[in-house]
Design a protein around this motif. Structure first.
Motif, short mmCIF file in Angstrom:
data_model
loop_
_atom_site.label_atom_id
_atom_site.label_comp_id
_atom_site.label_asym_id
_atom_site.label_seq_id
_atom_site.Cartn_x
_atom_site.Cartn_y
_atom_site.Cartn_z
N MET A 1 105.35 50.50 40.22
CA MET A 1 105.29 51.74 39.41
C MET A 1 106.57 52.56 39.55
O MET A 1 107.10 53.07 38.55
CB MET A 1 104.07 52.58 39.81
CG MET A 1 102.75 51.91 39.50
SD MET A 1 102.56 51.53 37.74
CE MET A 1 102.41 49.78 37.76
N GLN B 1 109.18 50.84 37.48
CA GLN B 1 109.07 51.11 36.04
C GLN B 1 109.58 52.52 35.72
O GLN B 1 110.26 52.73 34.71
CB GLN B 1 107.62 50.95 35.56
CG GLN B 1 107.09 49.52 35.60
CD GLN B 1 107.93 48.58 34.75
OE1 GLN B 1 108.28 48.88 33.62
NE2 GLN B 1 108.25 47.42 35.31
N TYR C 1 106.66 58.29 25.86
CA TYR C 1 105.37 57.79 26.34
C TYR C 1 105.53 57.05 27.67
O TYR C 1 104.78 57.29 28.63
CB TYR C 1 104.74 56.86 25.29
CG TYR C 1 103.47 56.21 25.78
CD1 TYR C 1 102.26 56.92 25.80
CD2 TYR C 1 103.47 54.90 26.28
CE1 TYR C 1 101.10 56.34 26.30
CE2 TYR C 1 102.32 54.32 26.77
CZ TYR C 1 101.14 55.04 26.78
OH TYR C 1 100.00 54.47 27.27
N ALA C 2 106.52 56.16 27.73
CA ALA C 2 106.73 55.36 28.95
C ALA C 2 107.23 56.24 30.10
O ALA C 2 106.79 56.10 31.25
CB ALA C 2 107.74 54.25 28.67
N GLU D 1 106.65 59.38 30.59
CA GLU D 1 105.55 60.21 31.08
C GLU D 1 104.52 59.37 31.85
O GLU D 1 104.02 59.76 32.90
CB GLU D 1 104.90 60.93 29.90
CG GLU D 1 103.98 62.04 30.36
CD GLU D 1 103.17 62.62 29.20
OE1 GLU D 1 103.74 62.73 28.09
OE2 GLU D 1 101.98 62.93 29.42
N ARG D 2 104.23 58.20 31.30
CA ARG D 2 103.22 57.33 31.93
C ARG D 2 103.59 57.01 33.38
O ARG D 2 102.79 57.15 34.29
CB ARG D 2 103.08 56.03 31.12
CG ARG D 2 102.17 55.00 31.75
CD ARG D 2 102.12 53.75 30.86
NE ARG D 2 101.54 52.61 31.55
CZ ARG D 2 100.23 52.35 31.61
NH1 ARG D 2 99.39 53.15 31.01
NH2 ARG D 2 99.78 51.30 32.25
N TYR D 3 104.87 56.59 33.59
CA TYR D 3 105.24 56.16 34.94
C TYR D 3 105.56 57.34 35.85
O TYR D 3 105.30 57.27 37.06
CB TYR D 3 106.38 55.14 34.86
CG TYR D 3 105.87 53.85 34.24
CD1 TYR D 3 104.92 53.08 34.91
CD2 TYR D 3 106.25 53.46 32.96
CE1 TYR D 3 104.40 51.93 34.34
CE2 TYR D 3 105.74 52.30 32.38
CZ TYR D 3 104.80 51.55 33.08
OH TYR D 3 104.26 50.42 32.52
N THR D 4 106.06 58.43 35.29
CA THR D 4 106.29 59.62 36.12
C THR D 4 104.96 60.15 36.65
O THR D 4 104.84 60.53 37.81
CB THR D 4 106.99 60.72 35.27
OG1 THR D 4 108.17 60.17 34.73
CG2 THR D 4 107.36 61.92 36.10
N LYS D 5 103.96 60.12 35.77
CA LYS D 5 102.62 60.59 36.17
C LYS D 5 102.04 59.69 37.26
O LYS D 5 101.45 60.15 38.24
CB LYS D 5 101.71 60.57 34.93
CG LYS D 5 100.56 61.52 34.97
CD LYS D 5 99.91 61.61 33.59
CE LYS D 5 98.42 61.80 33.74
NZ LYS D 5 97.69 61.54 32.51
N GLU D 6 102.21 58.39 37.09
CA GLU D 6 101.67 57.46 38.08
C GLU D 6 102.41 57.59 39.42
O GLU D 6 101.79 57.50 40.48
CB GLU D 6 101.75 56.02 37.54
CG GLU D 6 101.25 54.94 38.49
CD GLU D 6 99.77 55.07 38.90
OE1 GLU D 6 99.06 55.97 38.44
OE2 GLU D 6 99.33 54.23 39.72
#
Ligand SMILES: N[C@@H](CCC(=O)N[C@@H](CS)C(=O)NCC(=O)O)C(=O)O
Length: 206
Positions: A110, A113, A127-128, A130-135
């Protein structure tokens, strides 16, 4: 003598930190992944996945040479060879392996990514990003909670910490302020101060 095939990345540094921690002599064989050396036919023979790190131990089980790929397997191999940083008591051992797998299956992929989409992608994909920063932040939350209850991920300092530290050391790359996760920050500083970690983080020499 152990040969370490590596490059200056978090996965490579798991192996060099571990070799420094356990005090086994080793020689560094740089594999420049920017130039594609990980795809050379001779290298693929010892790492079918074409990634660093890999070790070759001339004094493997039964006194015969052995190659080991996948950083998690390298850490377990070196821990079992030396009796260091992986407890043998079953409950403590599985706890160290749990947190090692948490790194291998969560933190490494993670964070990797996040680094890709925040720093390397040829186009900005919100989108990508935000998705990986959040994870990444979620995983920091998991670590922070754990490190509020234990000094190190598995209680005592272990291969789980060796695996996780080099990834957290790239906190600026994944845009995390360590001060937001005070238990992770305390843990990070304690590990950074270890002389073996300092040496391992300088491999391969620039
Ligand atoms: N699961 C592997 C991942 C290794 C990995 O992704 N290594 C990266 C450097 S950190 C690499 O060799 N990248 C080269 C490439 O993808 O071609 C491990 O833990 O050993």
């Amino acid at each position: 003598m152990i040969e370490l095939y590596t490059w200056g990345t978090p996965n490579g540094r798991k192996a060099s930190i571990m070799l420094e921690e356990v005090g086994l002599p080793y020689e560094v064989r740089p594999i420049n992944i920017g130039k594609g050396e990980q795809f050379a036919a001779d290298y693929v023979k010892i790492n079918p996945n074409s990634k660093i790190p890999t070790i070759v131990d001339g004094d493997g089980p039964g006194g015969r040479a052995i190659s080991v790929f996948e950083s998690g397997a390298i850490l377990i191999y070196l821990a079992e060879k030396t009796g260091k940083l992986l407890p043998t008591e079953p409950r403590a051992r599985i706890q160290a392996l749990e947190w090692l797998m948490f790194q291998m299956g969560g933190v490494g992929p993670m964070f990797g990514q996040a680094h890709h989409f925040l720093r390397q992608a040829p186009e900005q994909i919100p989108y990508a990003m935000e998705r990986y920063t959040k994870e990444v932040r979620r995983l920091y939350g998991v670590m922070d909670k754990r490190l509020g209850a234990a000094a190190y991920l598995a209680g005592d300092y272990s291969i789980a910490d060796v695996a996780t530290y080099p990834w957290v050391s790239r906190y600026e790359w994944h845009r995390v302020a360590l001060a937001e996760f005070p238990n992770v920050e305390r843990w990070f500083k304690a590990i950074a101060a270890r002389p073996a970690v300092e040496r391992g983080m300088r491999v391969p020499a620039a």
